[in-house]
Design a protein around this motif. Structure first.
Motif, PDB file in Angstrom:
ATOM      1  N   PHE A 192       0.826  -1.212   0.000  1.00  0.00           N
ATOM      2  CA  PHE A 192       0.000   0.000   0.000  1.00  0.00           C
ATOM      3  C   PHE A 192       0.854   1.253   0.000  1.00  0.00           C
ATOM      4  O   PHE A 192       0.744   2.104  -0.881  1.00  0.00           O
ATOM      5  N   LEU A 193       1.734   1.358   0.984  1.00  0.00           N
ATOM      6  CA  LEU A 193       2.534   2.571   1.110  1.00  0.00           C
ATOM      7  C   LEU A 193       3.459   2.787  -0.074  1.00  0.00           C
ATOM      8  O   LEU A 193       3.794   3.928  -0.407  1.00  0.00           O
ATOM      9  N   ASP A 194       3.881   1.696  -0.718  1.00  0.00           N
ATOM     10  CA  ASP A 194       4.800   1.815  -1.842  1.00  0.00           C
ATOM     11  C   ASP A 194       4.088   1.871  -3.189  1.00  0.00           C
ATOM     12  O   ASP A 194       4.732   1.862  -4.243  1.00  0.00           O
ATOM     13  N   CYS A 195       2.759   1.930  -3.185  1.00  0.00           N
ATOM     14  CA  CYS A 195       1.986   1.992  -4.426  1.00  0.00           C
ATOM     15  C   CYS A 195       1.801   3.454  -4.841  1.00  0.00           C
ATOM     16  O   CYS A 195       1.315   4.272  -4.057  1.00  0.00           O
ATOM     17  N   GLU A 196       2.180   3.777  -6.050  1.00  0.00           N
ATOM     18  CA  GLU A 196       2.051   5.143  -6.541  1.00  0.00           C
ATOM     19  C   GLU A 196       0.884   5.299  -7.513  1.00  0.00           C
ATOM     20  O   GLU A 196       0.632   6.391  -8.010  1.00  0.00           O
ATOM     21  N   GLN A 197       0.158   4.217  -7.762  1.00  0.00           N
ATOM     22  CA  GLN A 197      -0.968   4.265  -8.676  1.00  0.00           C
ATOM     23  C   GLN A 197      -2.250   4.661  -7.951  1.00  0.00           C
ATOM     24  O   GLN A 197      -2.335   4.620  -6.722  1.00  0.00           O
ATOM     25  N   SER A 198      -3.257   5.019  -8.723  1.00  0.00           N
ATOM     26  CA  SER A 198      -4.539   5.412  -8.149  1.00  0.00           C
ATOM     27  C   SER A 198      -5.249   4.193  -7.567  1.00  0.00           C
ATOM     28  O   SER A 198      -5.192   3.092  -8.109  1.00  0.00           O
ATOM     29  N   PHE A 199      -5.941   4.415  -6.455  1.00  0.00           N
ATOM     30  CA  PHE A 199      -6.774   3.380  -5.854  1.00  0.00           C
ATOM     31  C   PHE A 199      -8.242   3.553  -6.242  1.00  0.00           C
ATOM     32  O   PHE A 199      -9.102   2.878  -5.720  1.00  0.00           O
ATOM     33  N   GLY A 200      -8.516   4.470  -7.140  1.00  0.00           N
ATOM     34  CA  GLY A 200      -9.885   4.784  -7.516  1.00  0.00           C
ATOM     35  C   GLY A 200     -10.430   5.974  -6.748  1.00  0.00           C
ATOM     36  O   GLY A 200     -11.174   6.796  -7.288  1.00  0.00           O
ATOM     37  N   LYS A 201     -10.062   6.079  -5.490  1.00  0.00           N
ATOM     38  CA  LYS A 201     -10.355   7.234  -4.653  1.00  0.00           C
ATOM     39  C   LYS A 201      -9.097   7.555  -3.864  1.00  0.00           C
ATOM     40  O   LYS A 201      -8.212   6.703  -3.725  1.00  0.00           O
ATOM     41  N   VAL A 202      -9.005   8.766  -3.358  1.00  0.00           N
ATOM     42  CA  VAL A 202      -7.884   9.119  -2.499  1.00  0.00           C
ATOM     43  C   VAL A 202      -8.106   8.464  -1.138  1.00  0.00           C
ATOM     44  O   VAL A 202      -9.159   8.636  -0.521  1.00  0.00           O
ATOM     45  N   ILE A 203      -7.121   7.701  -0.672  1.00  0.00           N
ATOM     46  CA  ILE A 203      -7.226   6.989   0.594  1.00  0.00           C
ATOM     47  C   ILE A 203      -6.721   7.890   1.714  1.00  0.00           C
ATOM     48  O   ILE A 203      -5.590   8.372   1.676  1.00  0.00           O
ATOM     49  N   VAL A 204      -7.561   8.109   2.719  1.00  0.00           N
ATOM     50  CA  VAL A 204      -7.183   8.899   3.891  1.00  0.00           C
ATOM     51  C   VAL A 204      -6.995   7.912   5.040  1.00  0.00           C
ATOM     52  O   VAL A 204      -7.923   7.178   5.388  1.00  0.00           O
ATOM     53  N   HIS A 205      -5.801   7.900   5.626  1.00  0.00           N
ATOM     54  CA  HIS A 205      -5.451   6.843   6.575  1.00  0.00           C
ATOM     55  C   HIS A 205      -4.472   7.352   7.614  1.00  0.00           C
ATOM     56  O   HIS A 205      -4.013   8.491   7.592  1.00  0.00           O
ATOM     57  N   GLY A 206      -4.123   6.449   8.545  1.00  0.00           N
ATOM     58  CA  GLY A 206      -3.085   6.691   9.536  1.00  0.00           C
ATOM     59  C   GLY A 206      -2.194   5.471   9.601  1.00  0.00           C
ATOM     60  O   GLY A 206      -1.713   5.000   8.598  1.00  0.00           O
ATOM     61  N   HIS A 207      -1.946   4.977  10.820  1.00  0.00           N
ATOM     62  CA  HIS A 207      -1.292   3.697  11.089  1.00  0.00           C
ATOM     63  C   HIS A 207       0.227   3.721  11.008  1.00  0.00           C
ATOM     64  O   HIS A 207       0.898   3.094  11.817  1.00  0.00           O
ATOM     65  N   THR A 208       0.791   4.411  10.028  1.00  0.00           N
ATOM     66  CA  THR A 208       2.242   4.421   9.838  1.00  0.00           C
ATOM     67  C   THR A 208       2.792   5.792  10.216  1.00  0.00           C
ATOM     68  O   THR A 208       2.591   6.762   9.483  1.00  0.00           O
ATOM     69  N   PRO A 209       3.465   5.900  11.371  1.00  0.00           N
ATOM     70  CA  PRO A 209       3.948   7.217  11.810  1.00  0.00           C
ATOM     71  C   PRO A 209       4.915   7.833  10.804  1.00  0.00           C
ATOM     72  O   PRO A 209       5.769   7.153  10.240  1.00  0.00           O
ATOM     73  N   HIS A 210       4.751   9.124  10.598  1.00  0.00           N
ATOM     74  CA  HIS A 210       5.595   9.862   9.665  1.00  0.00           C
ATOM     75  C   HIS A 210       5.843  11.236  10.257  1.00  0.00           C
ATOM     76  O   HIS A 210       4.955  11.810  10.899  1.00  0.00           O
ATOM     77  N   ARG A 211       7.024  11.757  10.045  1.00  0.00           N
ATOM     78  CA  ARG A 211       7.367  13.046  10.644  1.00  0.00           C
ATOM     79  C   ARG A 211       6.418  14.149  10.188  1.00  0.00           C
ATOM     80  O   ARG A 211       6.015  15.010  10.975  1.00  0.00           O
ATOM     81  N   ASP A 212       6.062  14.141   8.919  1.00  0.00           N
ATOM     82  CA  ASP A 212       5.168  15.142   8.347  1.00  0.00           C
ATOM     83  C   ASP A 212       3.966  14.450   7.711  1.00  0.00           C
ATOM     84  O   ASP A 212       3.991  13.244   7.429  1.00  0.00           O
ATOM     85  N   VAL A 213       2.923  15.212   7.467  1.00  0.00           N
ATOM     86  CA  VAL A 213       1.794  14.693   6.701  1.00  0.00           C
ATOM     87  C   VAL A 213       2.293  14.198   5.350  1.00  0.00           C
ATOM     88  O   VAL A 213       3.109  14.862   4.702  1.00  0.00           O
ATOM     89  N   GLU A 214       1.822  13.036   4.936  1.00  0.00           N
ATOM     90  CA  GLU A 214       2.084  12.573   3.575  1.00  0.00           C
ATOM     91  C   GLU A 214       0.877  12.963   2.723  1.00  0.00           C
ATOM     92  O   GLU A 214      -0.169  12.314   2.756  1.00  0.00           O
ATOM     93  N   ASP A 215       1.029  14.033   1.993  1.00  0.00           N
ATOM     94  CA  ASP A 215      -0.038  14.615   1.172  1.00  0.00           C
ATOM     95  C   ASP A 215       0.252  14.262  -0.280  1.00  0.00           C
ATOM     96  O   ASP A 215       0.944  14.989  -0.987  1.00  0.00           O
ATOM     97  N   LEU A 216      -0.269  13.134  -0.721  1.00  0.00           N
ATOM     98  CA  LEU A 216       0.086  12.561  -2.018  1.00  0.00           C
ATOM     99  C   LEU A 216      -1.130  12.512  -2.935  1.00  0.00           C
ATOM    100  O   LEU A 216      -2.269  12.608  -2.482  1.00  0.00           O
ATOM    101  N   PRO A 217      -0.910  12.350  -4.238  1.00  0.00           N
ATOM    102  CA  PRO A 217      -2.053  12.305  -5.161  1.00  0.00           C
ATOM    103  C   PRO A 217      -3.015  11.155  -4.889  1.00  0.00           C
ATOM    104  O   PRO A 217      -4.213  11.290  -5.114  1.00  0.00           O
ATOM    105  N   ASN A 218      -2.500  10.012  -4.389  1.00  0.00           N
ATOM    106  CA  ASN A 218      -3.378   8.850  -4.216  1.00  0.00           C
ATOM    107  C   ASN A 218      -3.730   8.540  -2.763  1.00  0.00           C
ATOM    108  O   ASN A 218      -4.589   7.698  -2.506  1.00  0.00           O
ATOM    109  N   ARG A 219      -3.066   9.205  -1.787  1.00  0.00           N
ATOM    110  CA  ARG A 219      -3.360   8.925  -0.386  1.00  0.00           C
ATOM    111  C   ARG A 219      -2.904  10.084   0.495  1.00  0.00           C
ATOM    112  O   ARG A 219      -2.034  10.870   0.108  1.00  0.00           O
TER     113      ARG A 219
END
Length: 248
Positions: A192-219
């Motif tokens: 999931f995290l390494d997928c750069e393709q569209s999922f059909g909708k933008v996925i809004v999620h948590g679960h994996t701590p990251h220093r900054d928001v990951e504001d990406l085209p697909n998630r």
């Protein structure tokens, strides 16, 4: 505590007409940050009027931080500036498995349960010495309010609004969004995290701590490691607009 708000440069999905969506990342027992972010969302609503608003919590309300009891007390009372939709994280999954079977205690403890137990007045070490995991379960259930338990049991695995799909951990691209495996929705990372393709909708999620928001085209990853960083993140979605609100 300060609050900061900043816009996104992306506009790859649209919220339903006339509706503003707020989504909040992993809280992990930081009741103090939840209270601050609730106030910030109330201020945002006052500053930017909208017809209708709803807040989606993506799960992991408990464990690691010291205020799990306080988080569940507020959320179970629906004490929030907007109507709420509460999703289930892997930590709530671990708690429910422990409620069903005391043998699941070790798995829950490995995910940070000791602080949650302590917030309900349960010393796991002392109870294990008396009667093992079963004794911990008995003591916890005696101190765990029915409304907190119902709140956890009533959490959903996913929800969707417009061009956005909300879940705790992520999805598997090989499956339709409405046919995702429950374990993936709460636990997935690889694939999931390494997928750069569209999922059909933008996925809004948590679960994996990251220093900054990951504001990406697909998630959008809202887990900014609040328990350690002090930064609890919300995203606001309205039309094609997207902006973030954070404690800092």
């Amino acid at each position: 505590m300060t609050i900061r708000s900043f816009p996104s440069a992306l506009s790859t999905a649209e919220a339903p007409p006339g509706m503003r969506l707020y989504a909040i990342g992993d809280i992990h027992g930081r009741a103090d940050l939840l209270h601050a972010l609730a106030e910030a969302i109330a201020e945002d609503l006052a500053a930017r009027r909208c017809e209708q608003a709803v807040t989606i919590f993506v799960g992991d309300y408990i464990d690691r931080g010291l205020g799990s009891n306080g988080v569940l007390k507020r959320l179970s009372a629906k004490d929030f500036p907007t109507p709420m939709v509460a999703l289930r994280g892997n930590h709530e999954d671990a708690l429910l498995r422990f409620i069903d079977d005391a043998a699941a205690l070790d798995d829950w403890v490995a995910n940070g349960a000791l602080t949650t137990l302590h917030s309900y007045g349960v010393d796991a070490g002392e109870e294990v010495a008396i009667g093992g995991a079963s004794r911990v379960r008995v003591k916890f259930l005696a101190h765990f309010p029915d409304e907190h338990r119902r709140f956890i049991e009533d959490t959903r695995l996913w929800t969707e609004y417009g061009g956005y799909f909300f879940c705790h951990a992520g999805v598997r691209r090989s499956r339709p969004l409405h046919l995702q495996d429950p374990h993936d929705l709460m636990w997935i990372r690889e694939g999931f995290l390494d997928c750069e393709q569209s999922f059909g909708k933008v996925i809004v999620h948590g679960h994996t701590p990251h220093r900054d928001v990951e504001d990406l085209p697909n998630r959008i990853n809202l887990d900014t490691d609040a328990v350690r960083s002090g930064v609890l993140t919300a995203v606001a979605l309205e039309g094609f607009e997207r902006w973030f609100i954070q404690t800092a």
